[in-house]
Write a protein that holds these residues in place. Structure first.
Motif, mmCIF file in Angstrom:
data_model
loop_
_atom_site.group_PDB
_atom_site.id
_atom_site.type_symbol
_atom_site.label_atom_id
_atom_site.label_comp_id
_atom_site.label_asym_id
_atom_site.label_seq_id
_atom_site.Cartn_x
_atom_site.Cartn_y
_atom_site.Cartn_z
ATOM 1 N N ALA A 1 3.880 13.207 3.272
ATOM 2 C CA ALA A 1 3.113 14.130 4.111
ATOM 3 C C ALA A 1 4.048 14.934 5.014
ATOM 4 C CB ALA A 1 2.105 13.353 4.953
ATOM 5 N N TRP A 2 5.099 14.287 5.527
ATOM 6 C CA TRP A 2 6.075 15.011 6.352
ATOM 7 C C TRP A 2 6.822 16.035 5.506
ATOM 8 C CZ3 TRP A 2 6.478 15.795 11.274
ATOM 9 C CH2 TRP A 2 5.909 14.892 12.168
ATOM 10 N N GLY B 1 0.806 -1.212 0.000
ATOM 11 C CA GLY B 1 0.000 0.000 0.000
ATOM 12 C C GLY B 1 0.833 1.253 0.000
ATOM 13 N N LEU B 2 2.150 1.119 0.122
ATOM 14 C CA LEU B 2 3.084 2.238 0.124
ATOM 15 C C LEU B 2 2.786 3.256 1.227
ATOM 16 C CD1 LEU B 2 3.439 2.831 -3.697
ATOM 17 C CD2 LEU B 2 4.923 1.526 -2.213
ATOM 18 N N GLN B 3 2.284 2.770 2.373
ATOM 19 C CA GLN B 3 1.971 3.663 3.483
ATOM 20 C C GLN B 3 3.190 4.443 3.970
ATOM 21 O OE1 GLN B 3 -0.963 4.502 4.841
ATOM 22 N NE2 GLN B 3 0.163 5.941 6.108
ATOM 23 N N PRO B 4 4.373 3.818 4.150
ATOM 24 C CA PRO B 4 5.524 4.623 4.594
ATOM 25 C C PRO B 4 5.880 5.742 3.612
ATOM 26 C CG PRO B 4 5.988 2.290 4.892
ATOM 27 C CD PRO B 4 4.708 2.396 4.109
ATOM 28 N N GLU B 5 5.721 5.477 2.316
ATOM 29 C CA GLU B 5 6.034 6.497 1.324
ATOM 30 C C GLU B 5 5.055 7.661 1.403
ATOM 31 O OE1 GLU B 5 6.109 3.278 0.814
ATOM 32 O OE2 GLU B 5 8.123 2.876 0.078
ATOM 33 N N ARG B 6 3.762 7.341 1.573
ATOM 34 C CA ARG B 6 2.768 8.407 1.687
ATOM 35 C C ARG B 6 2.994 9.225 2.952
ATOM 36 N NH1 ARG B 6 -0.744 4.204 0.313
ATOM 37 N NH2 ARG B 6 -1.652 4.243 2.395
ATOM 38 N N ARG C 1 12.771 11.827 7.899
ATOM 39 C CA ARG C 1 13.479 10.960 6.931
ATOM 40 C C ARG C 1 14.118 9.760 7.624
ATOM 41 N NH1 ARG C 1 17.147 13.482 2.601
ATOM 42 N NH2 ARG C 1 17.121 11.278 2.149
ATOM 43 N N ARG C 2 14.713 10.007 8.809
ATOM 44 C CA ARG C 2 15.327 8.913 9.564
ATOM 45 C C ARG C 2 14.268 7.897 9.984
ATOM 46 N NH1 ARG C 2 18.496 11.654 12.779
ATOM 47 N NH2 ARG C 2 16.737 12.318 14.028
ATOM 48 N N ARG C 3 13.106 8.390 10.414
ATOM 49 C CA ARG C 3 12.031 7.487 10.823
ATOM 50 C C ARG C 3 11.529 6.672 9.627
ATOM 51 N NH1 ARG C 3 6.780 6.416 11.759
ATOM 52 N NH2 ARG C 3 6.254 5.750 13.860
ATOM 53 N N TYR C 4 11.440 7.295 8.458
ATOM 54 C CA TYR C 4 11.013 6.586 7.255
ATOM 55 C C TYR C 4 11.964 5.432 6.942
ATOM 56 C CZ TYR C 4 10.554 5.684 2.264
ATOM 57 O OH TYR C 4 10.427 5.063 1.052
ATOM 58 N N ARG C 5 13.282 5.705 7.037
ATOM 59 C CA ARG C 5 14.253 4.625 6.781
ATOM 60 C C ARG C 5 14.125 3.518 7.820
ATOM 61 N NH1 ARG C 5 17.450 9.095 5.666
ATOM 62 N NH2 ARG C 5 18.511 8.975 7.675
ATOM 63 N N GLN C 6 13.903 3.878 9.079
ATOM 64 C CA GLN C 6 13.757 2.866 10.127
ATOM 65 C C GLN C 6 12.514 2.011 9.896
ATOM 66 O OE1 GLN C 6 13.718 5.308 13.628
ATOM 67 N NE2 GLN C 6 15.950 5.283 13.846
ATOM 68 N N VAL C 7 11.419 2.628 9.501
ATOM 69 C CA VAL C 7 10.191 1.885 9.227
ATOM 70 C C VAL C 7 10.404 0.946 8.056
ATOM 71 C CG1 VAL C 7 7.833 2.124 8.350
ATOM 72 C CG2 VAL C 7 8.606 3.555 10.234
#
Length: 123
Positions: free
Chosen positions: A24-25, A15-20, A71-77
């Motif tokens: 948003a961030w 669903g590409l939730q982390p990308e969305r 951005r760091r949180r996105y990579r961790q997720v």
């Protein structure tokens, strides 16, 4: 022993939730940066003191820090989802808490300025 599926060619989350969420961030950081630039331009002119530029500069610094944290949180997720799937433990909400504190500080400062101007106007 079964081989792990190759996840390099497909997204970790269908669903590409982390990308969305990361997009948003980015929009939030862009809005904060625009508001900080407006404050940097208008506050010193409105109040007649160069000290008001510190508010705009502080806003830009906080915006950059929030963007990097997001951005760091996105990579961790993405790493957690790639390793453990949907049962992965997600990182904390420190970036969201920092954003809430920043918005509260800006609102409190704005309220203080409005009240100071309202009390200074003779009736």
């Amino acid at each position: 022993m079964t081989a792990l599926p190759d996840r390099g060619s497909q997204p970790v989350d269908p669903g590409l939730q982390p990308e969305r969420t990361e997009l948003a961030w980015r929009r939030t950081a862009l809005a904060l940066a625009a508001g900080s630039l407006v404050a940097l331009r208008l506050l010193p002119a409105a109040f007649g003191s160069a000290w008001w530029t510190l508010g705009g500069v502080a806003g830009l610094l906080v915006t950059a820090a929030l963007y990097q944290g997001a951005r760091r949180r996105y990579r961790q997720v993405n790493l957690a989802l790639g390793r453990e799937g949907h049962e992965a433990r997600m990182p904390g909400a420190g970036v969201l808490f920092a954003l809430a504190l920043f918005i509260f500080a800006v609102a409190a400062t704005g309220l203080a300025v409005v009240l100071a101007i309202a009390l200074a106007v003779p009736r």
